[in-house]
Design a protein around this motif. Structure first.
Motif, PDB file in Angstrom:
ATOM      1  N   PRO A   1      -3.301  -1.748   2.025  1.00 22.25           N
ATOM      2  CA  PRO A   1      -4.007  -0.498   2.334  1.00 22.25           C
ATOM      3  C   PRO A   1      -5.354  -0.736   3.019  1.00 22.25           C
ATOM      4  O   PRO A   1      -5.771   0.069   3.854  1.00 22.25           O
TER       5      PRO A   1
ATOM      6  N   GLN B   1      11.805  -7.463  -4.806  1.00 17.42           N
ATOM      7  CA  GLN B   1      11.591  -8.804  -4.227  1.00 17.42           C
ATOM      8  C   GLN B   1      11.249  -9.806  -5.331  1.00 17.42           C
ATOM      9  O   GLN B   1      11.665 -10.963  -5.290  1.00 17.42           O
TER      10      GLN B   1
ATOM     11  N   HIS C   1      -0.152  -5.179   6.074  1.00 14.72           N
ATOM     12  CA  HIS C   1       0.533  -4.131   5.298  1.00 14.72           C
ATOM     13  C   HIS C   1      -0.378  -3.563   4.199  1.00 14.72           C
ATOM     14  O   HIS C   1      -0.059  -2.510   3.638  1.00 14.72           O
TER      15      HIS C   1
ATOM     16  N   GLY D   1       1.280 -10.722  -1.849  1.00 17.41           N
ATOM     17  CA  GLY D   1       2.336 -10.327  -0.925  1.00 17.41           C
ATOM     18  C   GLY D   1       3.361 -11.436  -0.814  1.00 17.41           C
ATOM     19  O   GLY D   1       3.760 -11.842   0.279  1.00 17.41           O
TER      20      GLY D   1
ATOM     21  N   ILE E   1       4.140  -5.875  -4.227  1.00 15.22           N
ATOM     22  CA  ILE E   1       4.146  -4.441  -4.546  1.00 15.22           C
ATOM     23  C   ILE E   1       5.578  -3.911  -4.667  1.00 15.22           C
ATOM     24  O   ILE E   1       5.784  -2.734  -4.915  1.00 15.22           O
ATOM     25  N   ASP E   2       6.571  -4.810  -4.490  1.00 18.88           N
ATOM     26  CA  ASP E   2       7.981  -4.412  -4.516  1.00 18.88           C
ATOM     27  C   ASP E   2       8.688  -5.257  -5.588  1.00 18.88           C
ATOM     28  O   ASP E   2       8.966  -6.441  -5.375  1.00 18.88           O
TER      29      ASP E   2
ATOM     30  N   GLU F   1       1.146 -13.761   6.074  1.00 17.14           N
ATOM     31  CA  GLU F   1       1.713 -12.731   6.953  1.00 17.14           C
ATOM     32  C   GLU F   1       1.965 -11.403   6.233  1.00 17.14           C
ATOM     33  O   GLU F   1       3.069 -10.865   6.284  1.00 17.14           O
ATOM     34  N   CYS F   2       0.955 -10.908   5.546  1.00 18.55           N
ATOM     35  CA  CYS F   2       1.142  -9.622   4.864  1.00 18.55           C
ATOM     36  C   CYS F   2      -0.103  -8.753   4.848  1.00 18.55           C
ATOM     37  O   CYS F   2      -0.004  -7.569   4.520  1.00 18.55           O
TER      38      CYS F   2
ATOM     39  N   LEU G   1       9.106  -1.460   1.917  1.00 17.12           N
ATOM     40  CA  LEU G   1       9.049  -1.482   3.381  1.00 17.12           C
ATOM     41  C   LEU G   1      10.467  -1.394   3.944  1.00 17.12           C
ATOM     42  O   LEU G   1      11.381  -2.057   3.415  1.00 17.12           O
TER      43      LEU G   1
ATOM     44  N   VAL H   1       9.918 -14.786   4.369  1.00 11.04           N
ATOM     45  CA  VAL H   1      10.121 -13.654   5.275  1.00 11.04           C
ATOM     46  C   VAL H   1       8.876 -13.569   6.159  1.00 11.04           C
ATOM     47  O   VAL H   1       7.956 -12.775   5.918  1.00 11.04           O
TER      48      VAL H   1
ATOM     49  N   ALA I   1       2.089  -5.878  -8.429  1.00  9.86           N
ATOM     50  CA  ALA I   1       0.754  -5.270  -8.312  1.00  9.86           C
ATOM     51  C   ALA I   1       0.411  -5.111  -6.834  1.00  9.86           C
ATOM     52  O   ALA I   1       1.041  -5.713  -5.961  1.00  9.86           O
ATOM     53  N   ASP I   2      -0.600  -4.277  -6.598  1.00 11.92           N
ATOM     54  CA  ASP I   2      -1.143  -4.096  -5.253  1.00 11.92           C
ATOM     55  C   ASP I   2      -2.205  -5.171  -5.016  1.00 11.92           C
ATOM     56  O   ASP I   2      -3.104  -5.344  -5.849  1.00 11.92           O
TER      57      ASP I   2
HETATM   58  C1  SAM Z   1       6.125 -10.221   5.996  1.00  8.18           C
HETATM   59  S1  SAM Z   1       6.346 -10.127   4.260  1.00  8.18           S
HETATM   60  C2  SAM Z   1       5.689 -11.731   3.793  1.00  8.18           C
HETATM   61  C3  SAM Z   1       6.252 -12.174   2.487  1.00  8.18           C
HETATM   62  C4  SAM Z   1       5.798 -13.547   2.027  1.00  8.18           C
HETATM   63  N1  SAM Z   1       4.374 -13.704   2.060  1.00  8.18           N
HETATM   64  C5  SAM Z   1       6.447 -14.617   2.845  1.00  8.18           C
HETATM   65  O1  SAM Z   1       5.695 -15.246   3.583  1.00  8.18           O
HETATM   66  O2  SAM Z   1       7.645 -14.836   2.742  1.00  8.18           O
HETATM   67  C6  SAM Z   1       5.071  -9.001   3.693  1.00  8.18           C
HETATM   68  C7  SAM Z   1       5.004  -8.868   2.178  1.00  8.18           C
HETATM   69  O3  SAM Z   1       3.854  -8.101   1.785  1.00  8.18           O
HETATM   70  C8  SAM Z   1       4.214  -7.338   0.635  1.00  8.18           C
HETATM   71  N2  SAM Z   1       3.217  -6.257   0.476  1.00  8.18           N
HETATM   72  C9  SAM Z   1       3.015  -5.198   1.287  1.00  8.18           C
HETATM   73  N3  SAM Z   1       2.009  -4.432   0.833  1.00  8.18           N
HETATM   74  C10 SAM Z   1       1.531  -5.031  -0.291  1.00  8.18           C
HETATM   75  C11 SAM Z   1       0.478  -4.741  -1.200  1.00  8.18           C
HETATM   76  N4  SAM Z   1      -0.308  -3.680  -1.037  1.00  8.18           N
HETATM   77  N5  SAM Z   1       0.290  -5.568  -2.246  1.00  8.18           N
HETATM   78  C12 SAM Z   1       1.095  -6.648  -2.441  1.00  8.18           C
HETATM   79  N6  SAM Z   1       2.105  -6.977  -1.595  1.00  8.18           N
HETATM   80  C13 SAM Z   1       2.320  -6.189  -0.538  1.00  8.18           C
HETATM   81  C14 SAM Z   1       5.600  -6.862   0.984  1.00  8.18           C
HETATM   82  O4  SAM Z   1       6.302  -6.330  -0.107  1.00  8.18           O
HETATM   83  C15 SAM Z   1       6.188  -8.155   1.541  1.00  8.18           C
HETATM   84  O5  SAM Z   1       6.700  -8.956   0.523  1.00  8.18           O
END
Ligand code: SAM
Length: 281
Positions: free
Chosen positions: A151, A105, A149, A77, A101-102, A145-146, A7, A32, A126-127
């Motif tokens: 799919p 991180q 994002h 996430g 997924i990153d 909070e993810c 992202l 985050v 993983a996704d």
């Molecule tokens: C706003 S951040 C929140 C991070 C963490 N939950 C926190 O509260 O600190 C959103 C997170 O969702 C992850 N993310 C986005 N798409 C994802 C997916 N398909 N599968 C797993 N993680 C994903 C991002 O890489 C990011 O770490």
């Protein structure tokens, strides 16, 4: 390993962390996400106050997941592992798994979070919509909070239900538009999509509370907690806008101002939601 998604705002945060930027470390080195202030009037605009508020938000979501010692918990996430770090410090005999997924991180998460209190911790790339875990293997699934994002919320709920034991809990927080605001959100999305994509990446803000309730019903969950914490999160916006502007992310600041406006006008609410998995048989 899942094909990764980087992202844009995480590219910026990771670059600042790499440069040992002290403000970025204080604001986003652990969590985050937005902050939670019990009394938003007492927010003082400082970074330590914000860091404390992000910890409080993480705890609120964990509380909604009914976490106690000895459980197996999946944090989808998981970012830099802030929620896992918090659980690790506060509970014992947990089996904690963070999914992101990153991989970049997760490297930071692995270096920051070491097991305490007889807990076990692992981080897996993983996704969240295609979880590499067995059926009925977790007591709690979190998504702090993810989910916007991911799919698909539908696929995520199906996956969360599959990996949860019957009676287990799914707890999330999300920006949830009012049902009557959905056409406006679609309209805004059309015009702002490319700016949002360039700053926050894929963001789907098209799920109202009633859509969540229908989704829960069709994927084997009973809704348990719905808490509107919009006003408790509002002090986040000026602070994030200021950090963006200071670090050359003017467009991210503008999109954040737009999100602040729709939150203040009540078009979108910030909700904590939890659901209990029921046995389909
Ligand atoms: C706003 S951040 C929140 C991070 C963490 N939950 C926190 O509260 O600190 C959103 C997170 O969702 C992850 N993310 C986005 N798409 C994802 C997916 N398909 N599968 C797993 N993680 C994903 C991002 O890489 C990011 O770490």
């Amino acid at each position: 390993m899942a094909s990764q998604v980087h992202l844009p705002y995480f590219d910026q945060i990771l670059a600042l962390l790499k440069d040992q930027n002290q403000e970025a470390i204080a604001a986003f080195g652990r969590h985050v996400h937005w902050g939670y202030w019990e009394d938003p009037k007492r927010a003082d605009g400082t970074l330590p106050d914000f860091a404390n508020a992000t910890e409080q938000l993480s705890r609120k979501v964990c509380d909604a997941g009914n976490i106690t010692d000895g459980l197996k918990i999946l944090d989808c996430g998981c970012g830099f592992g802030g929620t896992i770090a918090s659980l690790n410090e506060r509970f014992s005999n947990l089996e904690l798994v963070g999914v992101n997924i990153d991989e970049r991180q997760l490297e930071r998460a692995r270096s920051q979070v070491q097991p305490l209190n007889q807990n076990a911790i692992s981080f897996v790339c993983a996704d969240a919509c295609n979880l590499p875990f067995e059926d009925n293997s977790f007591d709690v699934v979190l998504a702090v909070e993810c989910i916007f994002h991911f799919p698909s919320r539908e696929t995520f709920f199906q996956e969360a239900h599959r990996v949860l034991k019957p009676g287990g809990h799914l707890a999330i927080c999300d920006f949830v538009p009012l049902k009557i605001s959905l056409p406006l959100m679609q309209f805004l999305d059309k015009f702002l999509q490319s700016s949002v994509q360039k700053t926050y990446g894929l963001v789907q803000s098209n799920f109202s509370l009633s859509t969540y309730q229908t989704l829960a019903q069709t994927t084997g969950f009973i809704p348990r907690i719905t808490e509107d914490i919009t006003r408790n999160t509002l002090p986040t916006y000026p602070l994030v806008r200021q950090l963006c502007r200071q670090n050359g992310a003017a467009e991210t600041a503008k999109i954040t101002a737009g999100a602040e406006l729709v939150s203040k006008l009540g078009i979108t609410r910030y909700l904590i939601l939890s659901f209990e998995a029921i046995d389909p048989y």
